[in-house]
Design an enzyme around this catalytic site. Structure first.
Site, PDB file in Angstrom:
ATOM      1  N   ASP A   1       0.855  -1.193   0.000  1.00  0.00           N
ATOM      2  CA  ASP A   1       0.000   0.000   0.000  1.00  0.00           C
ATOM      3  C   ASP A   1       0.887   1.237   0.000  1.00  0.00           C
ATOM      4  OD1 ASP A   1      -2.419  -1.452   0.045  1.00  0.00           O
ATOM      5  OD2 ASP A   1      -2.164  -1.812   2.185  1.00  0.00           O
TER       6      ASP A   1
ATOM      7  N   LYS B   1       0.692  -7.972  -2.693  1.00  0.00           N
ATOM      8  CA  LYS B   1      -0.640  -7.484  -3.063  1.00  0.00           C
ATOM      9  C   LYS B   1      -0.516  -6.063  -3.604  1.00  0.00           C
ATOM     10  CE  LYS B   1      -4.134  -6.160  -0.111  1.00  0.00           C
ATOM     11  NZ  LYS B   1      -4.876  -5.000  -0.648  1.00  0.00           N
TER      12      LYS B   1
ATOM     13  N   ASP C   1      -5.552  -6.666  -6.246  1.00  0.00           N
ATOM     14  CA  ASP C   1      -6.769  -6.485  -5.444  1.00  0.00           C
ATOM     15  C   ASP C   1      -7.575  -5.309  -5.994  1.00  0.00           C
ATOM     16  OD1 ASP C   1      -8.627  -6.691  -3.404  1.00  0.00           O
ATOM     17  OD2 ASP C   1      -7.366  -5.693  -1.904  1.00  0.00           O
ATOM     18  N   LEU C   2      -8.247  -5.553  -7.118  1.00  0.00           N
ATOM     19  CA  LEU C   2      -8.996  -4.456  -7.762  1.00  0.00           C
ATOM     20  C   LEU C   2     -10.485  -4.494  -7.427  1.00  0.00           C
ATOM     21  CD1 LEU C   2      -7.359  -4.286 -11.329  1.00  0.00           C
ATOM     22  CD2 LEU C   2      -6.755  -3.037  -9.244  1.00  0.00           C
ATOM     23  N   LYS C   3     -10.938  -5.539  -6.774  1.00  0.00           N
ATOM     24  CA  LYS C   3     -12.353  -5.648  -6.371  1.00  0.00           C
ATOM     25  C   LYS C   3     -13.277  -5.256  -7.516  1.00  0.00           C
ATOM     26  CE  LYS C   3     -11.413  -4.832  -1.465  1.00  0.00           C
ATOM     27  NZ  LYS C   3      -9.987  -4.440  -1.478  1.00  0.00           N
TER      28      LYS C   3
ATOM     29  N   HIS D   1     -16.180  -4.827 -10.118  1.00  0.00           N
ATOM     30  CA  HIS D   1     -17.645  -4.831  -9.991  1.00  0.00           C
ATOM     31  C   HIS D   1     -18.215  -4.009 -11.132  1.00  0.00           C
ATOM     32  CE1 HIS D   1     -21.362  -3.818  -7.244  1.00  0.00           C
ATOM     33  NE2 HIS D   1     -21.682  -4.473  -8.339  1.00  0.00           N
ATOM     34  N   ASP D   2     -18.736  -4.694 -12.164  1.00  0.00           N
ATOM     35  CA  ASP D   2     -19.294  -3.998 -13.323  1.00  0.00           C
ATOM     36  C   ASP D   2     -20.162  -5.016 -14.075  1.00  0.00           C
ATOM     37  OD1 ASP D   2     -19.678  -2.204 -15.550  1.00  0.00           O
ATOM     38  OD2 ASP D   2     -17.768  -1.260 -15.049  1.00  0.00           O
ATOM     39  N   ILE D   3     -20.636  -4.681 -15.267  1.00  0.00           N
ATOM     40  CA  ILE D   3     -21.423  -5.667 -16.006  1.00  0.00           C
ATOM     41  C   ILE D   3     -20.513  -6.841 -16.394  1.00  0.00           C
ATOM     42  CG2 ILE D   3     -23.123  -4.000 -16.857  1.00  0.00           C
ATOM     43  CD1 ILE D   3     -21.648  -4.037 -19.562  1.00  0.00           C
ATOM     44  N   PRO D   4     -21.088  -8.042 -16.559  1.00  0.00           N
ATOM     45  CA  PRO D   4     -20.256  -9.232 -16.793  1.00  0.00           C
ATOM     46  C   PRO D   4     -19.243  -9.076 -17.927  1.00  0.00           C
ATOM     47  CG  PRO D   4     -22.521  -9.893 -16.353  1.00  0.00           C
ATOM     48  CD  PRO D   4     -22.528  -8.378 -16.416  1.00  0.00           C
TER      49      PRO D   4
ATOM     50  N   THR E   1     -17.744  -6.435 -19.131  1.00  0.00           N
ATOM     51  CA  THR E   1     -16.634  -5.534 -18.784  1.00  0.00           C
ATOM     52  C   THR E   1     -15.692  -6.201 -17.782  1.00  0.00           C
ATOM     53  OG1 THR E   1     -18.064  -3.658 -19.181  1.00  0.00           O
ATOM     54  CG2 THR E   1     -16.128  -3.235 -17.830  1.00  0.00           C
TER      55      THR E   1
ATOM     56  N   THR F   1     -15.326  -4.689   5.324  1.00  0.00           N
ATOM     57  CA  THR F   1     -15.331  -4.594   6.794  1.00  0.00           C
ATOM     58  C   THR F   1     -15.645  -3.174   7.262  1.00  0.00           C
ATOM     59  OG1 THR F   1     -12.943  -4.514   6.583  1.00  0.00           O
ATOM     60  CG2 THR F   1     -13.875  -6.562   7.382  1.00  0.00           C
TER      61      THR F   1
ATOM     62  N   ARG G   1      -2.156  -8.970  12.742  1.00  0.00           N
ATOM     63  CA  ARG G   1      -1.290  -8.176  13.624  1.00  0.00           C
ATOM     64  C   ARG G   1      -0.478  -9.096  14.510  1.00  0.00           C
ATOM     65  NH1 ARG G   1      -2.448  -5.180  10.491  1.00  0.00           N
ATOM     66  NH2 ARG G   1      -3.230  -3.058  10.575  1.00  0.00           N
TER      67      ARG G   1
ATOM     68  N   GLN H   1      -7.444  -1.111  11.908  1.00  0.00           N
ATOM     69  CA  GLN H   1      -8.119  -2.398  11.762  1.00  0.00           C
ATOM     70  C   GLN H   1      -8.865  -2.748  13.045  1.00  0.00           C
ATOM     71  OE1 GLN H   1      -8.435  -4.001   9.082  1.00  0.00           O
ATOM     72  NE2 GLN H   1      -6.584  -4.214   7.879  1.00  0.00           N
TER      73      GLN H   1
ATOM     74  N   ARG I   1       1.076  -3.047   6.969  1.00  0.00           N
ATOM     75  CA  ARG I   1       1.913  -2.153   7.780  1.00  0.00           C
ATOM     76  C   ARG I   1       2.778  -2.849   8.821  1.00  0.00           C
ATOM     77  NH1 ARG I   1      -3.301   1.380   8.746  1.00  0.00           N
ATOM     78  NH2 ARG I   1      -4.100  -0.743   8.472  1.00  0.00           N
TER      79      ARG I   1
HETATM   80  O1  C5P Z   1      -1.623  -2.641   6.818  1.00  0.00           O
HETATM   81  P1  C5P Z   1      -2.601  -3.779   6.967  1.00  0.00           P
HETATM   82  O2  C5P Z   1      -1.938  -5.084   7.357  1.00  0.00           O
HETATM   83  O3  C5P Z   1      -3.780  -3.427   7.829  1.00  0.00           O
HETATM   84  O4  C5P Z   1      -3.115  -3.982   5.478  1.00  0.00           O
HETATM   85  C1  C5P Z   1      -4.056  -4.933   5.139  1.00  0.00           C
HETATM   86  C2  C5P Z   1      -4.355  -4.905   3.669  1.00  0.00           C
HETATM   87  O5  C5P Z   1      -5.512  -5.692   3.447  1.00  0.00           O
HETATM   88  C3  C5P Z   1      -4.669  -3.534   3.092  1.00  0.00           C
HETATM   89  O6  C5P Z   1      -4.200  -3.523   1.758  1.00  0.00           O
HETATM   90  C4  C5P Z   1      -6.167  -3.453   3.131  1.00  0.00           C
HETATM   91  O7  C5P Z   1      -6.719  -2.654   2.126  1.00  0.00           O
HETATM   92  C5  C5P Z   1      -6.565  -4.907   2.888  1.00  0.00           C
HETATM   93  N1  C5P Z   1      -7.881  -5.256   3.408  1.00  0.00           N
HETATM   94  C6  C5P Z   1      -8.244  -5.154   4.743  1.00  0.00           C
HETATM   95  N2  C5P Z   1      -9.469  -5.502   5.184  1.00  0.00           N
HETATM   96  C7  C5P Z   1     -10.355  -5.951   4.321  1.00  0.00           C
HETATM   97  C8  C5P Z   1     -10.040  -6.075   2.978  1.00  0.00           C
HETATM   98  C9  C5P Z   1      -8.771  -5.726   2.552  1.00  0.00           C
HETATM   99  O8  C5P Z   1      -7.424  -4.756   5.559  1.00  0.00           O
HETATM  100  N3  C5P Z   1     -11.542  -6.314   4.772  1.00  0.00           N
END
Ligand code: C5P
Length: 234
Positions: A9, A31, A58-60, A62-65, A67, A114, A177, A186, A207
């Site tokens: 990130d 990622k 990790d682009l998530k 979400h669009d029409i099938p 695309t 989340t 963590r 988080q 992180r």
């Molecule tokens: O820095 P950290 O370990 O919290 O990063 C977690 C990664 O996972 C980030 O790229 C965050 O966008 C992603 N992520 C998340 N929770 C989600 C989905 C994705 O923390 N529910």
């Protein structure tokens, strides 16, 4: 054994690759999320591949099938190993994604973000929502039925999804963590040990590694913890 994916990130290609080069041989899977991809584009994926790394894009989507299928096909051609689509895009979208995925690329569905509370979901969907957990289960079921390889799941959801969908459904878990590190923003977190014990296949760690005083050592410690728990299993 469960794998560890480091979340890059970072706001630029240079900063992302600096992390990759600092981690060297210890980091094998990365990622790339929306920010880095929007700034650095496919070139950053190609540079990771050139260094022999695996890539979770990790682009998530979400669009029409049609695309989404086009984007999924493009990601396969880039050599991406794991790609996310949104479960709320629906069965037809996920099935189109499935058909378009080639080259061994695996597809993951995102269920409920989340950041969304049951109240947020109620407003967006215009109906009663008893718990986010029920919706996670429902969308995981749709993802499974639509041929997704797995889902992204918080450490607290993993055990239930594993029980429901069996050993072959891929569970990828952020919110990791290590003992004694800062929780940051988080809310639903777990140690590497707890995530592996709950049944996670891949731990996404951001992180806790990238902002550590010694990132290489921090990642080595996570990997050692994962190895130790996996060893106890066998
Ligand atoms: O820095 P950290 O370990 O919290 O990063 C977690 C990664 O996972 C980030 O790229 C965050 O966008 C992603 N992520 C998340 N929770 C989600 C989905 C994705 O923390 N529910």
């Amino acid at each position: 054994m469960a794998g560890v994916i480091v979340a890059l990130d970072k706001p630029s290609r240079a900063e992302a690759l600096e992390v990759v080069d600092t981690l060297g041989d210890v980091g094998a899977f990365y990622k790339v999320g929306l920010e880095l991809y929007t700034r650095a584009g496919p070139a950053v994926v190609e540079e990771l591949r050139a260094r022999g790394k695996k890539v979770f894009l990790d682009l998530k989507l979400h669009d029409i099938p049609n695309t989404v299928a086009g984007a999924v096909h493009a990601a396969s051609e880039l050599g991406v190993d794991l790609l996310t689509v949104h479960g709320v895009g629906g069965g037809a979208m996920m099935e189109a994604a499935r058909r378009a995925a080639g080259g061994g690329m695996r597809l993951l569905a995102v269920t409920v973000l989340t950041s969304h509370s049951p109240d947020d979901l109620r407003v967006v969907w215009g109906r009663e929502v008893r718990s986010a957990q029920d919706e996670v289960s429902r969308l995981a079921e749709l993802a499974f039925a639509s041929g997704m390889d797995g889902v992204v799941a918080s450490p607290l959801e993993v055990a239930g999804i594993r029980r429901e969908f069996g050993a072959d459904f891929l569970l990828v878990t952020p919110g990791i963590r290590p003992e004694g590190t800062d929780q940051g923003d988080q809310k639903r977190v777990a140690t590497p040990r707890a995530a592996v014990e709950a049944g996670s296949d891949y731990l996404v760690v951001g992180r806790a590694v990238t902002r550590a005083a010694d990132p290489r050592r921090a990642l080595e410690e996570v990997l050692a913890e994962v190895r130790a728990v996996s060893g106890e299993d066998h």
